[in-house]
Design a protein around this motif. Structure first.
Motif, PDB file in Angstrom:
ATOM      1  N   ALA A  82       0.889  -1.101   0.013  1.00 14.43           N
ATOM      2  CA  ALA A  82      -0.082  -0.074   0.107  1.00 14.43           C
ATOM      3  C   ALA A  82       1.019   1.102  -0.060  1.00 14.43           C
ATOM      4  O   ALA A  82       0.499   2.178  -0.775  1.00 14.43           O
ATOM      5  CB  ALA A  82      -0.794   0.174   1.324  1.00 14.43           C
ATOM      6  N   SER A  83       1.694   1.391   0.751  1.00 14.59           N
ATOM      7  CA  SER A  83       2.719   2.638   0.868  1.00 14.59           C
ATOM      8  C   SER A  83       3.895   2.021   1.718  1.00 14.59           C
ATOM      9  O   SER A  83       3.800   1.826   2.923  1.00 14.59           O
ATOM     10  CB  SER A  83       2.006   3.722   1.307  1.00 14.59           C
ATOM     11  N   GLY A  84       5.042   2.621   1.372  1.00 14.14           N
ATOM     12  CA  GLY A  84       6.323   2.194   2.004  1.00 14.14           C
ATOM     13  C   GLY A  84       6.618   3.387   2.886  1.00 14.14           C
ATOM     14  O   GLY A  84       7.749   3.260   3.555  1.00 14.14           O
ATOM     15  N   TYR A  85       5.672   4.411   2.925  1.00 14.23           N
ATOM     16  CA  TYR A  85       6.043   5.873   3.365  1.00 14.23           C
ATOM     17  C   TYR A  85       5.292   5.777   4.692  1.00 14.23           C
ATOM     18  O   TYR A  85       5.276   6.891   5.488  1.00 14.23           O
ATOM     19  CB  TYR A  85       5.738   7.062   2.631  1.00 14.23           C
ATOM     20  N   HIS A  86       4.464   4.891   5.196  1.00 18.32           N
ATOM     21  CA  HIS A  86       3.447   5.028   6.053  1.00 18.32           C
ATOM     22  C   HIS A  86       4.001   4.054   7.373  1.00 18.32           C
ATOM     23  O   HIS A  86       3.599   2.985   7.480  1.00 18.32           O
ATOM     24  CB  HIS A  86       2.051   4.607   5.781  1.00 18.32           C
ATOM     25  N   ILE A 111       5.770  -9.633   4.144  1.00 15.02           N
ATOM     26  CA  ILE A 111       6.506  -9.004   2.959  1.00 15.02           C
ATOM     27  C   ILE A 111       6.327  -7.685   2.810  1.00 15.02           C
ATOM     28  O   ILE A 111       5.230  -7.464   2.587  1.00 15.02           O
ATOM     29  CB  ILE A 111       6.256 -10.133   1.768  1.00 15.02           C
ATOM     30  N   HIS A 112       7.154  -6.779   2.859  1.00 21.55           N
ATOM     31  CA  HIS A 112       6.821  -5.360   2.949  1.00 21.55           C
ATOM     32  C   HIS A 112       7.746  -4.819   1.573  1.00 21.55           C
ATOM     33  O   HIS A 112       8.841  -5.100   1.162  1.00 21.55           O
ATOM     34  CB  HIS A 112       7.400  -4.614   4.071  1.00 21.55           C
ATOM     35  N   THR A 113       6.984  -3.625   1.126  1.00 24.74           N
ATOM     36  CA  THR A 113       7.552  -3.103  -0.096  1.00 24.74           C
ATOM     37  C   THR A 113       8.282  -1.931   0.210  1.00 24.74           C
ATOM     38  O   THR A 113       7.345  -0.991   0.664  1.00 24.74           O
ATOM     39  CB  THR A 113       6.119  -2.878  -1.204  1.00 24.74           C
ATOM     40  N   SER A 114       9.615  -1.758  -0.211  1.00 24.63           N
ATOM     41  CA  SER A 114      10.266  -0.491   0.202  1.00 24.63           C
ATOM     42  C   SER A 114      10.694  -0.295  -1.289  1.00 24.63           C
ATOM     43  O   SER A 114      10.511  -0.736  -2.382  1.00 24.63           O
ATOM     44  CB  SER A 114      11.174  -0.772   1.192  1.00 24.63           C
ATOM     45  N   PRO A 152      16.699  11.553   8.371  1.00 20.69           N
ATOM     46  CA  PRO A 152      15.295  10.902   8.202  1.00 20.69           C
ATOM     47  C   PRO A 152      14.736  11.135   7.212  1.00 20.69           C
ATOM     48  O   PRO A 152      14.597  12.049   6.644  1.00 20.69           O
ATOM     49  CB  PRO A 152      14.660  11.793   9.458  1.00 20.69           C
ATOM     50  N   TYR A 153      14.017   9.662   6.630  1.00 20.54           N
ATOM     51  CA  TYR A 153      13.318   9.810   5.434  1.00 20.54           C
ATOM     52  C   TYR A 153      12.249   8.720   5.617  1.00 20.54           C
ATOM     53  O   TYR A 153      12.591   7.561   5.896  1.00 20.54           O
ATOM     54  CB  TYR A 153      14.155   9.225   4.501  1.00 20.54           C
ATOM     55  N   PRO A 154      10.716   8.873   5.440  1.00 20.95           N
ATOM     56  CA  PRO A 154       9.960   8.049   5.865  1.00 20.95           C
ATOM     57  C   PRO A 154       9.868   6.619   5.303  1.00 20.95           C
ATOM     58  O   PRO A 154       9.510   5.849   6.072  1.00 20.95           O
ATOM     59  CB  PRO A 154       8.638   8.916   5.161  1.00 20.95           C
ATOM     60  N   ARG A 156      12.481   4.848   4.580  1.00 21.03           N
ATOM     61  CA  ARG A 156      13.726   4.190   5.396  1.00 21.03           C
ATOM     62  C   ARG A 156      13.326   4.029   6.590  1.00 21.03           C
ATOM     63  O   ARG A 156      13.444   3.107   7.590  1.00 21.03           O
ATOM     64  CB  ARG A 156      14.970   5.195   5.342  1.00 21.03           C
ATOM     65  N   THR A 157      12.591   5.276   7.515  1.00 24.63           N
ATOM     66  CA  THR A 157      11.979   5.104   8.811  1.00 24.63           C
ATOM     67  C   THR A 157      11.102   3.775   9.048  1.00 24.63           C
ATOM     68  O   THR A 157      11.503   3.125   9.849  1.00 24.63           O
ATOM     69  CB  THR A 157      11.203   6.211   9.032  1.00 24.63           C
ATOM     70  N   THR A 158      10.240   3.528   7.992  1.00 19.91           N
ATOM     71  CA  THR A 158       9.319   2.557   7.957  1.00 19.91           C
ATOM     72  C   THR A 158      10.174   1.064   8.042  1.00 19.91           C
ATOM     73  O   THR A 158       9.759   0.262   8.639  1.00 19.91           O
ATOM     74  CB  THR A 158       8.454   2.626   6.886  1.00 19.91           C
ATOM     75  N   ASP A 159      11.148   0.909   7.144  1.00 19.08           N
ATOM     76  CA  ASP A 159      11.922  -0.210   7.196  1.00 19.08           C
ATOM     77  C   ASP A 159      12.519  -0.557   8.680  1.00 19.08           C
ATOM     78  O   ASP A 159      12.359  -1.748   9.017  1.00 19.08           O
ATOM     79  CB  ASP A 159      13.200  -0.174   6.161  1.00 19.08           C
ATOM     80  N   VAL A 160      13.029   0.806   8.948  1.00 19.24           N
ATOM     81  CA  VAL A 160      13.635   0.302  10.367  1.00 19.24           C
ATOM     82  C   VAL A 160      12.785  -0.106  11.388  1.00 19.24           C
ATOM     83  O   VAL A 160      12.751  -1.103  12.296  1.00 19.24           O
ATOM     84  CB  VAL A 160      14.327   1.536  10.891  1.00 19.24           C
TER      85      VAL A 160
END
Length: 347
Positions: A82-86, A111-114, A152-154, A156-160
């Motif tokens: 849906a969104s890698g930035y949320h 399984i996440h999409t980045s 910080p970058y949304p 990348r933040t989400t991955d972490v």
């Protein structure tokens, strides 16, 4: 065997819709037996999904963490496109899977999409420069975590947050970090990606293709069909019990070739001029700030997503999953005419 339930977010989008089509068309016996659900925001999209054997779960939006966590709790596998930035939505999905594991005692998978803009530099503004090739056998999680501390970058933040939360709740996560995705998707709704189509729309509005700075920075690309094969392979391997790297070691690149941003803008220019949509086949250089306004994004995303160096080498997908992409750089260069024509004729 007990029924295995899979939840897909972003099923009406470009990546998610194509992944859903890939799953529904799979001849793998285990995938054919999956009970697939999809989180959707618009009620009018539900009948199309139901007609294809997919159970729609309506929710308000990605900020509805409670509903998202509740939905994940009812599934064994979640694919988030849906969104890698949320950050909030991703965390809720991981927590919901943690609840599922606690309830059932069974292994669950996320399984996440980045995207590889997470690794990009700032060659135009000069804020940060690092022109190197990243391998997914390196400690990409460690790199993202250290980079986050200073930049910080949304996405990348989400991955972490995903990996840190997964460690807390004891589940396995896999992040597919993709570069520029090209080609026409196989989903039931949106069939086009973001980067090339956005550059195409801006070029059409401006009557000329643009590039940020000199466009010398280099990125990678992957065709949507090859990417779908990777997602389906992930599901096959995980459901078969294969032990593949996860969490901190589970960030997978999906590149199949590379190109400069100037090559992208020139591809748009050539296709648009041939169609009579642009006044010239020349490319106009613009600043990061100008591009951000034209794209409708902030300056950070404009530079990281459309002007940075972000070069990756996909090793894990080939080695651990047997991924064998079929498209070549010729297919990449052929996509500009196809995508430009679709967008231009849809005006």
């Amino acid at each position: 065997m007990a029924e295995i339930r899979l939840l897909l977010t972003g099923a009406t989008g470009f990546i998610g819709g194509s992944v859903l089509s890939g799953l529904l068309g799979s001849q793998n016996d285990t995938i054919k037996k999956l009970k697939i659900s999809a989180l959707v925001r618009r009620e009018e999209q539900a009948p199309d999904l139901k007609a294809r054997g997919v159970e729609p779960i309506l929710f308000s939006d990605l900020d509805d963490s409670e509903a998202i966590r509740r939905a994940a709790r009812e599934h064994d596998v979640v694919i988030n496109t849906a969104s890698g930035y949320h950050v909030g939505a991703a965390k809720a999905l991981v927590q919901g899977l943690g609840d599922r594991k606690k309830d059932t005692g069974k292994e669950v998978f996320f399984i996440h999409t980045s995207g590889t803009s997470n690794l990009g530099d700032y060659p135009v503004t000069g804020k940060y420069h690092e022109n190197r090739v990243f391998s997914d056998e390196e400690d990409i999680y460690g790199y993202e975590k250290s980079r986050e501390a200073v930049d910080p970058y949304p996405q990348r933040t989400t991955d972490v947050v995903i990996i840190d939360t997964a460690r807390e709740v004891g589940i396995k996560t896999y992040i597919i970090m993709s570069p520029t995705i090209y080609g026409v998707g196989s989903g039931f709704f949106n069939k086009l990606s973001i980067q090339i189509p956005l550059l195409t729309k801006v070029a059409t509005a401006q009557k000329q293709s643009i590039v940020i700075g000199n466009g010398d920075a280099v990125w990678n690309h992957v065709h949507i069909a090859d990417l779908v094969d990777l997602y389906v392979l992930f599901v096959e391997k995980l459901l078969s019990g294969a032990d593949i790297p996860s969490n901190e070691k589970g960030i997978y690149f999906s590149e199949t070739g590379e190109q400069s941003w100037r090559e992208v803008s020139e591809g748009v220019a050539k296709a648009g001029f041939a169609l009579g949509a642009l006044n010239t086949a020349d490319v106009k250089s613009v600043s990061v700030e100008e591009a951000a306004k034209l794209f409708g994004v902030d300056a950070q995303l404009a530079e990281l997503g459309f002007a940075s160096n972000s070069r990756t080498k996909s090793i894990l997908a080939h080695k651990m999953l047997g991924w064998s992409p079929k498209r070549t750089k010729d297919d990449f260069f052929a996509t500009f005419e196809t995508e430009f024509k679709i967008i231009y004729e849809a005006k």
